[in-house]
Structure formats: C-alpha cells, structure tokens
Design a protein around this motif. Structure first.
Motif, PDB file in Angstrom:
ATOM      1  N   UNK A   5       0.815  -1.218   0.000  1.00  0.00           N
ATOM      2  CA  UNK A   5       0.000   0.000   0.000  1.00  0.00           C
ATOM      3  C   UNK A   5       0.850   1.270   0.000  1.00  0.00           C
ATOM      4  N   UNK A   6       1.818   1.431   0.938  1.00  0.00           N
ATOM      5  CA  UNK A   6       2.661   2.633   0.849  1.00  0.00           C
ATOM      6  C   UNK A   6       3.480   2.696  -0.428  1.00  0.00           C
ATOM      7  N   UNK A   7       3.875   1.540  -0.985  1.00  0.00           N
ATOM      8  CA  UNK A   7       4.611   1.551  -2.249  1.00  0.00           C
ATOM      9  C   UNK A   7       3.743   2.121  -3.370  1.00  0.00           C
ATOM     10  N   UNK A   8       2.494   1.705  -3.401  1.00  0.00           N
ATOM     11  CA  UNK A   8       1.564   2.250  -4.397  1.00  0.00           C
ATOM     12  C   UNK A   8       1.323   3.734  -4.148  1.00  0.00           C
ATOM     13  N   UNK A   9       1.250   4.127  -2.862  1.00  0.00           N
ATOM     14  CA  UNK A   9       1.007   5.522  -2.516  1.00  0.00           C
ATOM     15  C   UNK A   9       2.146   6.414  -3.002  1.00  0.00           C
ATOM     16  N   UNK A  10       3.380   5.940  -2.870  1.00  0.00           N
ATOM     17  CA  UNK A  10       4.527   6.716  -3.339  1.00  0.00           C
ATOM     18  C   UNK A  10       4.440   6.966  -4.842  1.00  0.00           C
ATOM     19  N   UNK A  11       3.926   5.991  -5.571  1.00  0.00           N
ATOM     20  CA  UNK A  11       3.784   6.154  -7.016  1.00  0.00           C
ATOM     21  C   UNK A  11       2.735   7.219  -7.359  1.00  0.00           C
ATOM     22  N   UNK A  12       1.796   7.457  -6.429  1.00  0.00           N
ATOM     23  CA  UNK A  12       0.742   8.426  -6.666  1.00  0.00           C
ATOM     24  C   UNK A  12       1.264   9.862  -6.573  1.00  0.00           C
ATOM     25  N   UNK A  13       2.320  10.065  -5.748  1.00  0.00           N
ATOM     26  CA  UNK A  13       2.829  11.417  -5.542  1.00  0.00           C
ATOM     27  C   UNK A  13       3.279  11.995  -6.881  1.00  0.00           C
ATOM     28  N   UNK A  14       2.791  13.184  -7.192  1.00  0.00           N
ATOM     29  CA  UNK A  14       3.135  13.827  -8.453  1.00  0.00           C
ATOM     30  C   UNK A  14       2.106  13.575  -9.534  1.00  0.00           C
ATOM     31  N   UNK A  15       1.248  12.598  -9.340  1.00  0.00           N
ATOM     32  CA  UNK A  15       0.172  12.356 -10.300  1.00  0.00           C
ATOM     33  C   UNK A  15      -1.048  13.195  -9.912  1.00  0.00           C
ATOM     34  N   UNK A  16      -2.122  13.044 -10.661  1.00  0.00           N
ATOM     35  CA  UNK A  16      -3.368  13.710 -10.290  1.00  0.00           C
ATOM     36  C   UNK A  16      -3.849  13.106  -8.980  1.00  0.00           C
ATOM     37  N   UNK A  17      -3.781  13.887  -7.908  1.00  0.00           N
ATOM     38  CA  UNK A  17      -4.105  13.348  -6.588  1.00  0.00           C
ATOM     39  C   UNK A  17      -5.458  13.801  -6.077  1.00  0.00           C
ATOM     40  N   UNK A  18      -6.153  14.643  -6.829  1.00  0.00           N
ATOM     41  CA  UNK A  18      -7.480  15.077  -6.394  1.00  0.00           C
ATOM     42  C   UNK A  18      -8.453  14.988  -7.562  1.00  0.00           C
ATOM     43  N   UNK A  19      -9.728  14.892  -7.205  1.00  0.00           N
ATOM     44  CA  UNK A  19     -10.786  14.834  -8.207  1.00  0.00           C
ATOM     45  C   UNK A  19     -11.762  15.989  -7.984  1.00  0.00           C
ATOM     46  N   UNK A  20     -12.084  16.751  -9.036  1.00  0.00           N
ATOM     47  CA  UNK A  20     -13.111  17.794  -8.887  1.00  0.00           C
ATOM     48  C   UNK A  20     -14.502  17.167  -8.869  1.00  0.00           C
ATOM     49  N   UNK A  21     -15.226  17.378  -7.781  1.00  0.00           N
ATOM     50  CA  UNK A  21     -16.570  16.813  -7.640  1.00  0.00           C
ATOM     51  C   UNK A  21     -17.505  17.845  -7.013  1.00  0.00           C
ATOM     52  N   UNK A  22     -18.767  17.646  -7.254  1.00  0.00           N
ATOM     53  CA  UNK A  22     -19.819  18.447  -6.620  1.00  0.00           C
ATOM     54  C   UNK A  22     -20.471  17.573  -5.558  1.00  0.00           C
ATOM     55  N   UNK A  23     -20.534  18.093  -4.335  1.00  0.00           N
ATOM     56  CA  UNK A  23     -21.070  17.318  -3.221  1.00  0.00           C
ATOM     57  C   UNK A  23     -22.283  18.033  -2.636  1.00  0.00           C
ATOM     58  N   UNK A  24     -23.375  17.288  -2.538  1.00  0.00           N
ATOM     59  CA  UNK A  24     -24.605  17.802  -1.938  1.00  0.00           C
ATOM     60  C   UNK A  24     -25.013  16.897  -0.791  1.00  0.00           C
ATOM     61  N   UNK A  25     -25.275  17.499   0.372  1.00  0.00           N
ATOM     62  CA  UNK A  25     -25.718  16.753   1.554  1.00  0.00           C
ATOM     63  C   UNK A  25     -26.761  17.593   2.266  1.00  0.00           C
ATOM     64  N   UNK A  26     -27.225  17.126   3.428  1.00  0.00           N
ATOM     65  CA  UNK A  26     -28.186  17.909   4.194  1.00  0.00           C
ATOM     66  C   UNK A  26     -27.542  19.251   4.560  1.00  0.00           C
ATOM     67  N   UNK A  27     -28.131  20.332   4.079  1.00  0.00           N
ATOM     68  CA  UNK A  27     -27.649  21.691   4.376  1.00  0.00           C
ATOM     69  C   UNK A  27     -26.212  21.933   3.920  1.00  0.00           C
ATOM     70  N   UNK A  28     -25.802  21.273   2.856  1.00  0.00           N
ATOM     71  CA  UNK A  28     -24.430  21.452   2.362  1.00  0.00           C
ATOM     72  C   UNK A  28     -24.410  21.264   0.855  1.00  0.00           C
ATOM     73  N   UNK A  29     -23.682  22.178   0.169  1.00  0.00           N
ATOM     74  CA  UNK A  29     -23.513  22.044  -1.283  1.00  0.00           C
ATOM     75  C   UNK A  29     -22.223  22.765  -1.674  1.00  0.00           C
TER      76      UNK A  29
END
Length: 295
Positions: A161-185
């Motif tokens: 798991x940490x080996x895979x995580x190290x490979x993630x560094x420098x890649x696209x690490x976040x996703x743009x999303x729209x989140x809607x919940x009770x009293x939250x948007x």
C-alpha cells in the motif's frame, strides 16, 4: 424457527464452512432448523439470499464486512430485512465491532441463540442496488486499494500500500466533484472522502458524535506540503482545525464528478461502482442480534 446461514465456501481455509456446521448444530439442539446459503460468486449469492428472505425467520452471516455486504445488498434490493446474526471473520469487522458483537466464534453464536435484537442502520447507493455496511470511499487512497491485486498482497504484504502511494505522488491526486448533503452544497477538489455508517472504525471512535446518520469526512484542496496532515488522517480519521477537512453528518450524500475521468468508489473493502452516486442512510433497517448488555 428456520434460519439461513450465509458464508463464502472459498474464503480462508474452510473455516467459514466449519463455523456454519457448528452454528447449524447449535440451532438444531435448540429445536430450530438451518440451511446453508452459498453460491459461486457475489452476484449469485445476492440473488440467492434475496430469494430466501421470505423463507426464513432469521439469517446468520459468517465473515467480515465484505461478506455482510452481500447480505445487506440482498436486503436493500428486496426492500426489507430479517433478523441478522453475525459470526465475525475475514479482515474487516468494523460493523460487528461497532455493535459490540463478540469476535470469539462461540460467544458470537451464543448471542445469536439468545435472540436479543435491536434495529440498526446501514446505507445504500446505486439506486438501492448496492448496500454499504460500514464504509464508502473515493479518491486517491480508494484508487490505490482498488489497484492492489490479491497476488500482490500475498507476495508483498501490507507494504504494497505505501509503495503504491509513493507512485501516486506527483500524479493527479485530487478529483473535482460536486457534493450535496443535508444543508451542504460545494464543489471541491477531493483527495479522499470517507463515509461510514457508524462513528467508529475497527471498534475505535473516530468522531465524537454517535448519531444514526452517515458520518462523512472529506479531505480536499490539499497541497503536497500537507502530506503530514494526510498521513494523520489515514491513521486516525481526524484532521482537527484544518481548512482541508470537511466533516458532515447527513442522511443523504450526492456526489457528481466534474471530470470525464472515471472515479470509482470502494465499498466495505471492495471495489464499488463509479460516480455519480447517491448514498442514502437507511435508519433502523436491519434487526440485528446483539448482546443484551451492549445496546
């Protein structure tokens, strides 16, 4: 009384089948009958459990949260649940630990035979086609888990798991999303989001409240210099006093991707469906056999 006993005959070293035989013997000594419910794959198992709901007075599931998910998915697809007993096994038992169920096999069977119940909540997504027993995640860490093969885990152990995580560094690490919940948007760049049906993970509370709702932690708008905070979140589930952390308690969570890239979820330790998804909390949906002294 007639009971069904669900287990995966291919899991582990046949321990689940041995547990099923013991449970059936105990039911028979108590004057009840019991049948084994097994199938060669998850899809067939869900169908079998769903078709059996009307035939049994209760159902026993042997295994961890992944096995429980099959039973829960059958329940949500059927729109109803029957009393559920759990004999914990596997690697993830968050749900059983939250409800103070014994980890010891004999003690767990005694709880089921005693018959004391309370109604508990689980969640559902994908238009109530998929249950969420314990956890729903998406983001970089969910991707890492989804990419790790069973053969890699057997060969390298948890270090994979940490080996895979190290490979993630420098890649696209976040996703743009729209989140809607009770009293939250909000529209956020999400690194990782965790929604749980309980306030604890592995039997340890990670939030201070114990409402019967979805507990949602969202790690967002992070920078690489905040990796220490990220690691703290992984190990504790907490990011106190951080503008990179949003915590919500809600009965409904809608997640819409703002990118063409496929974003897959992870549910109860296994790969789940892709976004967009709506997650609903189903309060008091499952009658669960619990110890009388731990409600």
């Amino acid at each position: 009384m007639r009971y069904g006993i669900f287990f995966n005959p291919n899991a582990g070293d046949g321990d689940a089948e041995e547990s099923a035989k013991k449970m059936r013997e105990k039911f028979e000594k108590a004057g009840h009958s019991a049948d084994f419910l097994t199938a060669p794959d998850a899809e067939k198992a869900i169908k079998k459990v769903k078709e059996a709901i009307d035939d049994y007075d209760g159902l026993v599931a042997i295994g961890g949260d992944g096995s429980l998910n099959i039973v829960g998915t059958a329940f949500v697809q059927a729109g109803k649940a029957i009393p559920l007993g759990i004999i914990p096994g596997g690697t993830i038992n968050n749900f059983a630990k939250r409800w103070h169920l014994p980890m010891d096999e004999e003690d767990a069977m005694d709880v089921i035979l005693a018959g004391h119940q309370r109604k508990v909540g689980i969640a559902a997504c994908d238009d109530r086609q998929k249950a969420i027993i314990s956890s729903f995640t998406f983001g970089s860490f969910a991707d890492i888990s989804n990419e790790v093969r069973q053969s890699e885990k057997r060969k390298f152990g948890l270090i994979v798991y940490p080996l895979k995580a190290l490979k993630q560094v420098g890649k696209d690490t976040s996703y743009p999303v729209e989140i809607t919940a009770d009293n939250y948007h909000e529209k956020l760049k999400v690194w990782f989001s965790l929604a749980t049906t309980t306030h604890s993970i592995g039997g340890r509370p990670y939030v201070d409240t114990d409402y019967d709702e979805l507990h949602v932690s969202i790690l967002h708008n992070m920078r690489l210099r905040k990796l220490l905070q990220l690691l703290r979140f992984v190990f504790t589930g907490r990011l106190k006093d951080s503008d990179a952390m949003t915590y919500l308690e809600t009965n409904k969570l809608e997640i819409t991707p703002l990118t063409d890239k496929k974003i897959y979820s992870r549910i109860d330790g296994d790969k789940g469906p892709a976004l967009p998804l709506t997650v609903e909390f189903l309060a008091d949906f499952v009658p669960l056999y619990v110890p009388e002294t731990h409600e």
